[in-house]
Design an enzyme around this catalytic site. Structure first.
Site: not given
Ligand code: 10D
Ligand code: SF4
Length: 345
Positions: A37, A151, A219, A248-249
């Site tokens: 992302c 987070e 998001c 998590s995602n």
């Molecule tokens: O565990 P998660 O899904 O929050 O983090 P990951 O580093 O796998 O993916 C990016 C998401 C972020 C940094 C939280 F917004």
């Molecule tokens: Fe990526 Fe986390 Fe930002 Fe969504 S909130 S755009 S998953 S880093």
């Protein structure tokens, strides 16, 4: 001349749709969007740029993103991952991960005479700002999220006296607020959309005046990956999501696939983790990856599947993603010089 007997109608050839699953060509349904992302892309590039500009070591508090391969690759380039800013020797540079940090962590870095780069995703920062605003207005804030996730720790730290965590619908019974007419819910950015709505419905039943966040906290990338995986799940007998076990995602994508009815769904970091037995009787494999996963890992899974006869690759596209974020502004400064000054003070 005797009457001709009627010739029985020939049995029609089975239409392709009637062929048994084993006759159909094996195929991969590849999700789009998948993988990186905008927030992850920015954070990973920020570590690479910091290493280029300032030289190693660059310390990173917490995994920059929750992906084993990304962390190992950056370690090889000179990044040092630590659990706490307090572990970093004074006069160094520390970067905060994309998941965000509590204000106390900024303070620890100041006390430790560290120059900082904040790689928090702007969409996480948005939730932090909402927390600060509602706390200032003295609302009780119900933060929907997973206990212990980085987070959630960061967001809660913005207003610890006003925020309580709600980790799913089963947590709602124990929630108590000071004034039911001044309650708002916020959320972690990477939750299951459907499960979050269940939690919100339960909260609304309990607190009918509950206010919703001004815009979605889950998001765009999380939402888009879940929509795509649901689309795949309806057409595949097996879904493989590439992602790490602490992402998590990525975990949510596996859960969403199972809830959408796919018989089997697995999370793997690498192609080498796929078990041959998962493919038994499987004609269509759905494939996607979490928001912290570089596409090279998906390409390796595609090669692994091709070697086993899954040669057709069909793209299942449910959205276009064009969002990008500019790099953290601290990268424009001479942070090595600033860090050296800090230890002199
Ligand atoms: O565990 P998660 O899904 O929050 O983090 P990951 O580093 O796998 O993916 C990016 C998401 C972020 C940094 C939280 F917004
Ligand atoms: Fe990526 Fe986390 Fe930002 Fe969504 S909130 S755009 S998953 S880093």
């Amino acid at each position: 001349m005797g009457r001709m007997t009627a010739t029985p109608a020939p049995t029609p050839e089975p239409a392709p749709a009637d062929r048994s699953a084993t006759d159909r060509p094996k195929r991969v349904l590849l999700a789009a969007p998948r993988g990186y992302c905008a927030g992850v892309d920015r954070a990973v590039i920020a570590v690479e740029k910091a290493l280029e500009q300032y030289g190693a070591p660059v310390y990173v508090r917490h995994e920059i993103v929750h992906n084993k391969y990304v962390v190992q690759t950056l370690e090889r380039k000179g990044a040092i991952f630590v659990d706490q800013a307090t572990e970093v020797p004074p006069g160094n540079i520390v970067m905060f991960s994309a998941h965000g940090v509590a204000p106390t962590v900024h303070e620890e870095a100041r006390q430790g005479r560290l120059a900082t780069i904040d790689a928090t995703c702007p969409l996480v920062t948005k939730v932090h700002k909402e927390a600060v605003r509602y706390a200032k207005e003295d609302f009780d804030i119900l933060l929907i999220g997973h206990e212990g996730h980085e987070e959630v720790i960061g967001t809660s730290g913005e207003a610890p006296d006003h925020i309580q965590l709600v980790d799913g619908p089963e947590d709602v019974a124990k929630v108590e607020v000071r004034d039911p007419s001044r309650v708002v819910w916020l959320s972690q950015t990477t939750l299951s959309v459907d499960e979050t709505m269940e939690t919100v419905d339960a909260l609304k039943t309990k607190f009918p005046q509950l206010i919703s966040p001004p815009s979605d906290d889950i998001c765009y990338a999380t939402q888009n990956r879940q929509i795509a995986i649901k689309e795949l799940a309806g057409q595949a007998e097996l879904v493989i999501v590439v992602g790490s076990k602490n992402s998590s995602n990525s975990i949510r994508m596996v859960e969403v696939a199972k809830q959408a009815g796919v018989p089997a769904a697995y999370l793997v970091d690498f192609a080498s983790e796929i078990d041959e037995s998962w493919l038994e009787g499987v004609t269509s494999v759905g494939l996607s990856s979490g928001a912290s996963v570089p596409d090279v890992l998906v390409q390796e899974v595609l090669e692994w599947l091709a070697q086993r006869g899954y040669l057709d690759v069909e793209l299942v596209k449910t959205a276009d993603e064009t969002l990008t974020f500019s790099l953290p502004k601290e990268l424009r400064r001479d942070l090595r010089a600033e860090a050296a000054e800090l230890v002199k003070e």
